[in-house]
Design a protein around this motif. Sequence first.
Motif, PDB file in Angstrom:
ATOM      1  N   LEU A 360      51.241  25.388  29.030  1.00  0.00           N
ATOM      2  CA  LEU A 360      49.940  25.921  29.421  1.00  0.00           C
ATOM      3  C   LEU A 360      49.268  26.718  28.309  1.00  0.00           C
ATOM      4  CD1 LEU A 360      50.738  27.192  33.040  1.00  0.00           C
ATOM      5  CD2 LEU A 360      49.820  24.975  32.347  1.00  0.00           C
ATOM      6  N   ARG A 361      50.028  27.064  27.281  1.00  0.00           N
ATOM      7  CA  ARG A 361      49.466  27.890  26.214  1.00  0.00           C
ATOM      8  C   ARG A 361      48.314  27.190  25.499  1.00  0.00           C
ATOM      9  NH1 ARG A 361      50.501  32.725  27.847  1.00  0.00           N
ATOM     10  NH2 ARG A 361      52.707  33.277  27.956  1.00  0.00           N
ATOM     11  N   ARG A 362      48.360  25.877  25.389  1.00  0.00           N
ATOM     12  CA  ARG A 362      47.258  25.160  24.749  1.00  0.00           C
ATOM     13  C   ARG A 362      45.996  25.271  25.585  1.00  0.00           C
ATOM     14  NH1 ARG A 362      44.596  20.618  25.337  1.00  0.00           N
ATOM     15  NH2 ARG A 362      45.911  19.933  27.064  1.00  0.00           N
ATOM     16  N   GLU A 363      46.138  25.260  26.902  1.00  0.00           N
ATOM     17  CA  GLU A 363      44.983  25.276  27.789  1.00  0.00           C
ATOM     18  C   GLU A 363      44.422  26.676  28.000  1.00  0.00           C
ATOM     19  OE1 GLU A 363      46.050  23.417  31.445  1.00  0.00           O
ATOM     20  OE2 GLU A 363      46.936  21.652  30.472  1.00  0.00           O
ATOM     21  N   MET A 364      45.234  27.694  27.738  1.00  0.00           N
ATOM     22  CA  MET A 364      44.817  29.088  27.951  1.00  0.00           C
ATOM     23  C   MET A 364      44.875  29.812  26.609  1.00  0.00           C
ATOM     24  SD  MET A 364      47.096  29.738  31.395  1.00  0.00           S
ATOM     25  CE  MET A 364      46.334  31.305  31.848  1.00  0.00           C
ATOM     26  N   GLN A 365      43.722  30.003  25.997  1.00  0.00           N
ATOM     27  CA  GLN A 365      43.649  30.577  24.661  1.00  0.00           C
ATOM     28  C   GLN A 365      43.012  31.960  24.689  1.00  0.00           C
ATOM     29  OE1 GLN A 365      44.622  29.334  21.350  1.00  0.00           O
ATOM     30  NE2 GLN A 365      45.979  28.328  22.818  1.00  0.00           N
ATOM     31  N   VAL A 366      43.148  32.665  23.584  1.00  0.00           N
ATOM     32  CA  VAL A 366      42.596  34.017  23.478  1.00  0.00           C
ATOM     33  C   VAL A 366      42.053  34.237  22.070  1.00  0.00           C
ATOM     34  CG1 VAL A 366      44.860  34.993  22.871  1.00  0.00           C
ATOM     35  CG2 VAL A 366      43.065  36.491  23.804  1.00  0.00           C
ATOM     36  N   VAL A 367      40.943  34.951  21.997  1.00  0.00           N
ATOM     37  CA  VAL A 367      40.411  35.452  20.734  1.00  0.00           C
ATOM     38  C   VAL A 367      40.516  36.968  20.804  1.00  0.00           C
ATOM     39  CG1 VAL A 367      38.406  35.621  19.230  1.00  0.00           C
ATOM     40  CG2 VAL A 367      38.830  33.505  20.495  1.00  0.00           C
ATOM     41  N   PHE A 368      41.340  37.547  19.930  1.00  0.00           N
ATOM     42  CA  PHE A 368      41.622  38.971  20.011  1.00  0.00           C
ATOM     43  C   PHE A 368      40.500  39.814  19.404  1.00  0.00           C
ATOM     44  CE2 PHE A 368      45.896  37.117  20.240  1.00  0.00           C
ATOM     45  CZ  PHE A 368      46.389  37.776  21.344  1.00  0.00           C
ATOM     46  N   GLN A 369      40.517  41.096  19.770  1.00  0.00           N
ATOM     47  CA  GLN A 369      39.491  42.030  19.322  1.00  0.00           C
ATOM     48  C   GLN A 369      39.568  42.291  17.822  1.00  0.00           C
ATOM     49  OE1 GLN A 369      39.625  45.696  21.466  1.00  0.00           O
ATOM     50  NE2 GLN A 369      38.022  46.676  20.287  1.00  0.00           N
ATOM     51  N   ASP A 370      40.758  42.387  17.286  1.00  0.00           N
ATOM     52  CA  ASP A 370      40.962  42.728  15.880  1.00  0.00           C
ATOM     53  C   ASP A 370      41.378  41.473  15.132  1.00  0.00           C
ATOM     54  OD1 ASP A 370      41.742  43.611  13.413  1.00  0.00           O
ATOM     55  OD2 ASP A 370      43.148  45.125  14.128  1.00  0.00           O
ATOM     56  N   PRO A 371      40.451  40.787  14.458  1.00  0.00           N
ATOM     57  CA  PRO A 371      40.808  39.510  13.835  1.00  0.00           C
ATOM     58  C   PRO A 371      41.806  39.652  12.700  1.00  0.00           C
ATOM     59  CG  PRO A 371      38.604  40.180  13.160  1.00  0.00           C
ATOM     60  CD  PRO A 371      39.033  41.125  14.240  1.00  0.00           C
ATOM     61  N   TYR A 372      41.736  40.769  11.947  1.00  0.00           N
ATOM     62  CA  TYR A 372      42.659  40.899  10.831  1.00  0.00           C
ATOM     63  C   TYR A 372      44.086  41.100  11.319  1.00  0.00           C
ATOM     64  CZ  TYR A 372      44.098  41.832   6.054  1.00  0.00           C
ATOM     65  OH  TYR A 372      44.692  41.745   4.826  1.00  0.00           O
ATOM     66  N   GLY A 373      44.237  41.864  12.411  1.00  0.00           N
ATOM     67  CA  GLY A 373      45.558  42.094  12.959  1.00  0.00           C
ATOM     68  C   GLY A 373      46.180  40.859  13.574  1.00  0.00           C
ATOM     69  N   SER A 374      45.343  39.890  13.980  1.00  0.00           N
ATOM     70  CA  SER A 374      45.871  38.691  14.632  1.00  0.00           C
ATOM     71  C   SER A 374      46.003  37.503  13.681  1.00  0.00           C
ATOM     72  CB  SER A 374      44.969  38.288  15.807  1.00  0.00           C
ATOM     73  OG  SER A 374      43.676  37.935  15.360  1.00  0.00           O
ATOM     74  N   LEU A 375      45.599  37.679  12.416  1.00  0.00           N
ATOM     75  CA  LEU A 375      45.714  36.605  11.426  1.00  0.00           C
ATOM     76  C   LEU A 375      46.808  36.969  10.431  1.00  0.00           C
ATOM     77  CD1 LEU A 375      41.911  35.976  10.657  1.00  0.00           C
ATOM     78  CD2 LEU A 375      43.352  34.803  12.332  1.00  0.00           C
ATOM     79  N   SER A 376      47.759  36.079  10.233  1.00  0.00           N
ATOM     80  CA  SER A 376      48.854  36.358   9.300  1.00  0.00           C
ATOM     81  C   SER A 376      48.330  36.421   7.865  1.00  0.00           C
ATOM     82  CB  SER A 376      49.927  35.269   9.391  1.00  0.00           C
ATOM     83  OG  SER A 376      50.887  35.440   8.358  1.00  0.00           O
ATOM     84  N   PRO A 377      48.593  37.518   7.155  1.00  0.00           N
ATOM     85  CA  PRO A 377      48.113  37.618   5.773  1.00  0.00           C
ATOM     86  C   PRO A 377      48.835  36.668   4.819  1.00  0.00           C
ATOM     87  CG  PRO A 377      49.542  39.467   6.289  1.00  0.00           C
ATOM     88  CD  PRO A 377      49.340  38.715   7.573  1.00  0.00           C
ATOM     89  N   ARG A 378      49.959  36.091   5.272  1.00  0.00           N
ATOM     90  CA  ARG A 378      50.747  35.201   4.418  1.00  0.00           C
ATOM     91  C   ARG A 378      50.404  33.726   4.625  1.00  0.00           C
ATOM     92  NH1 ARG A 378      54.979  38.010   2.160  1.00  0.00           N
ATOM     93  NH2 ARG A 378      55.394  40.065   3.047  1.00  0.00           N
ATOM     94  N   MET A 379      49.474  33.451   5.517  1.00  0.00           N
ATOM     95  CA  MET A 379      49.097  32.069   5.802  1.00  0.00           C
ATOM     96  C   MET A 379      47.653  31.824   5.402  1.00  0.00           C
ATOM     97  SD  MET A 379      50.862  31.732   9.583  1.00  0.00           S
ATOM     98  CE  MET A 379      50.380  30.023   9.842  1.00  0.00           C
TER      99      MET A 379
END
Length: 542
Positions: A360-379
């Motif tokens: 179900l994770r593909r069907e239920m997505q989220v965009v978080f408030q803090d984009p930098y905190g939710s994006l891996s700096p190593r990717m």
Amino acid sequence: MTAPLLSVRDLSVAFHQEGQASLAVDRVSFALDKGETLAIVGESGSGKSVTALSIVQLLNYPAASHPSGEILFKGRNLVGAGEEAMRRVRGADITMVFQEPMTSLNPLHTIERQVGEILKVHRGLRGAAARRRTLELLDQVGIRDAESRLGAFPHQLSGGQRQRVMIAMALANEPDLLIADEPTTALDVTVQAQILTLLKEIQGRLGMAMLFITHDLGIVRKIADRVCVMLKGQVVEAGPTAEIFAAPQHDYTRRLLAAEPKGEPQPVAAEAPVVVRTDGLKVWFPIKTGLLRRTTGHVKAVDGVAVTVRTGETLGVVGESGSGKTTLGLAVLRLIASEGPILYLGRDIQGFDAAAMRPLRREMQVVFQDPYGSLSPRMSVAEIVGEGLKVQNPRLRAAERRARVARALADVGLDPATMDRYPHEFSGGQRQRIAIARAMALEPKFVVLDEPTSALDMSVQAQIVDLLRTLQATRNLAYLFISHDLKVVRALANQVVVMRHGQVVEQGPARQIFESPQTDYTKALIAAAFAIETTRDDVVAQ
């Protein structure tokens, strides 16, 4: 005439990558006097934050350099100043409130320790004296029941509460210059007004200068004496705030003043199927005290909430920071523990384990408030956006996955050619668009949008609202849209839920809520939001 407190002259900033240099700031000049407020406005990526970071010399050297210019603070050039010299300036003479508090606060230290560290290093306060000053600062910036929050860690606070802690830390040493980079981004409109009033009061008392970076032109008119408008690294217009608003000279400035989310959401058919429904949903966090850490009470973050979201519908969730908006969204997605039924497409998923939830994770997505905190700096961006595709569709070939990443980036207004760059190479607003692209790449049915436009300037906000509408119409998406920006909610939401202290105080059709609010709290929220909007509209009309 006395020299200005801060004088930036002919400043350029270049970023170096693979032997090539690109200018992020191009020969920018401005001055700031003691007690004065200068606002720098412009689109995401215009160079606003890079200019601010240059003042306190926090750019990543040697990856960044200053091909030209000087930054004079009290007559001393900070460009090229040694780390030891800058350490004495930062946190004492010049302080900064960053755009994304979660990345600025230490996740392993309590709020008391983080505020107290500044008081200890720069003012020598310890023990009871530091605690008293910490409580005074937290109370000043509107942290409710501040004493109970001293032992909290950053992840236990809402986004707005974390931002207020950052402001408290910045004001702790009564600096000569405060650099505020989107300091009210995460705050609801009522607290935003309180923070702006607080900053002006402290400025008047201390004679402190403020460099205010923001995309919210309503705030600019309220707080700034002068304005610099930046576009693609250059200052395209500068002058007194009243003059800039009344008679803008540059086409870009005129577009900024006219830009805001417009329109209304498409109506939802009465027979549209329900995607998500909750009934009496609860998220209570235990309060543990004493040596044995016994539970002595609970923080009722979400307390008996019932919501319904249908196919093609947007449910807007509004309320103060700490009202339980984000906690509600995370609970619906089963990302935090909760009590009470959560029906997804008619199935109660409350008891599902991790394995049952995975499809179900593909069907239920989220965009978080803090984009930098939710994006891996190593990717890289390609890896970040494509990660979900790789997990959910492992048979997808690399070339096709890359093509779908490119389409997702283009959909949110980013150049697909930038997909091999890393998050730190993008502005805050651009990172937010990357987060939206990551969610949409999986073609979900239900999306929780947690402040998805909070880091975006006004013109890009309008674009993202149009994008979300288009995606919803073409894909029949259901949105749970969490925001403190009531103008954006009005443009997107079919239904609105107003939360306070974990409970729903009012809910109903969006038009009804905005035109005929029933509770005093809802009336106060709407009055605070649209008083600023009316002011801006009046100025643009002049």
